[in-house]
Enzyme design. Structure first.
Site: not given
Length: 398
Positions: A291, A295, A304
């Site tokens: 990805r 998200h 992160y």
């Protein structure tokens, strides 16, 4: 070859420095120090990141007859899907959509698998399968109604054999299994495919779907897009073995395919669907992809994961990979790419105009169809809501 995330490498190095600690293999699985290191998972790949065609004795036959025109079609699908996705993201940022789940980086997994389905197959998506919807003939503007809050879906699932988007994580795997069991009882010559992510693979619903599909030999393909991150949780914190190997515990095969290779995704999904149609039961396909974006538009991936990881995967971009192949094989010229760019921009304009032209939903529709014969409490709540709405009316002279 597989790509190890930055988090996985850090974990492995840290663990290796401690005697007796738990180590991590390059495949992202954990092992006890001193135990025999397992081999890297096999990865089905037909196109390298440089666009070079490589042979695969098992899966070549499923794409052996593909033409230059069909390859250009796959490229067009990916480009237009990415353009639509980018426009939807921009519309959310402009306040036109409440939320959007981008597929950036996952175009090959979706277009390859989507083009492998037949018209009579049935698809159960999550909320990110915009490319699969495109392959099934769902107008992209219909995907946006739910994210704008004007409807609960926007298309007739039976019109394209493409179910409405599922927000509840993993529940569609059970829906797909039940539908596939019905298909088998009807004796139909068709298959079912369920899409979900690596995070959903940790849900109980998915495990239950695996159990039922195996026991009843359901004609279903579980297509997991392992994009490495379940929101902010990396895969190495979710599982001890490569994801596709989970299928073995339920008694059916699993295979890992290069999720950035549209040709490999097409071939492997064709194989799995044919296997389902012939009565051989379920298959788990793990599309090993990434990805590239957030998200959803409410997420900030920079909190992160690092740039190093993202840049490594951008070098494997699925669209660039196929373009390199098309150019090297003289299957496409600059005129083709220029024409596609024009078509892409036209799609973006159409999406913008369609979203802004969507009518506001009936504010009182929420009270309908709750009870078949009506209910006094619902009537009371409707009246209260009507009074609340009326309080916003302009007051003369104020």
């Amino acid at each position: 070859m597989t790509v190890e995330s930055t988090a996985a490498r850090t974990s492995r190095r840290s663990a290796a420095s401690k005697a007796g600690a738990t180590g991590t293999t390059a495949a992202g699985t954990r092992r006890r120090t001193g135990a025999k290191k397992s081999a890297d998972p096999e990865l089905v790949q037909l196109l390298t990141p440089e666009g070079k065609r490589v042979k695969n004795a098992e899966y070549d036959k499923y794409v052996a007859g593909i033409t230059a025109e069909e390859l250009r079609g796959l490229y067009r699908d990916m480009v237009l899907t990415r353009r639509f996705d980018a426009e939807a993201t921009a519309l959310q940022r402009q306040g036109e959509l409440g939320l959007w789940a981008s597929l950036l980086g996952q175009e090959a997994a979706q277009i390859g698998s989507g083009r492998a389905t037949r018209e009579d197959d049935y698809v159960f998506p999550t909320y990110r399968e915009h490319g699969v919807a495109w392959c099934r003939g769902v107008d992209p503007t219909n995907l946006l109604g739910m994210f704008r809050g004007v409807n609960n879906g926007g298309w007739d699932p039976n019109g394209n054999n493409f179910h409405l988007y599922t927000i509840v994580i993993g529940s569609q795997a059970l829906h797909a299994t039940g539908y596939a069991m019905g298909v088998a009882k009807d004796g139909a010559d068709s298959a079912v495919i369920a899409y979900f992510g690596d995070g959903a693979s940790s849900q109980g619903d998915v495990a239950e779907a695996f159990t039922f599909s195996a026991v009843y030999n359901a004609p279903v393909v579980f297509f997991c897009q392992n994009n490495q991150w379940a929101i902010s949780e990396p895969t190495e914190k979710q599982m001890r073995v490569p994801l596709y190997q989970r299928a073995a515990g339920f008694g059916f095969p699993g295979v890992r395919v290069d999720g950035n290779d549209v040709l490999a995704c097409l071939a492997v999904t064709k194989w799995a669907l044919e296997r389902a149609r012939s009565g051989e039961g379920p298959t788990l396909v793990e599309a090993f992809t990434y990805r590239m974006g957030a998200h959803t538009t409410s997420d900030d991936p920079t909190r992160y994961r690092g740039d190093e990881e993202r840049l490594a995967w951008e070098a494997k971009d699925p669209i660039l990979r196929l373009r390199r192949h098309l150019e090297a094989a003289n299957h496409a010229d600059e005129g083709f790419f220029a024409e596609l760019e024009t078509e892409s921009e036209a799609l973006g304009r159409r999406v913008r105009e369609a979203v802004r032209a969507m009518p506001d939903p009936d504010l009182f529709a929420i009270f309908e169809n709750v009870y078949a014969d009506g209910h006094a409490l619902v009537d009371e709540e409707r009246a209260q809501f009507a009074a609340y709405q009326a309080s916003f009316a302009d007051v003369e002279g104020v």
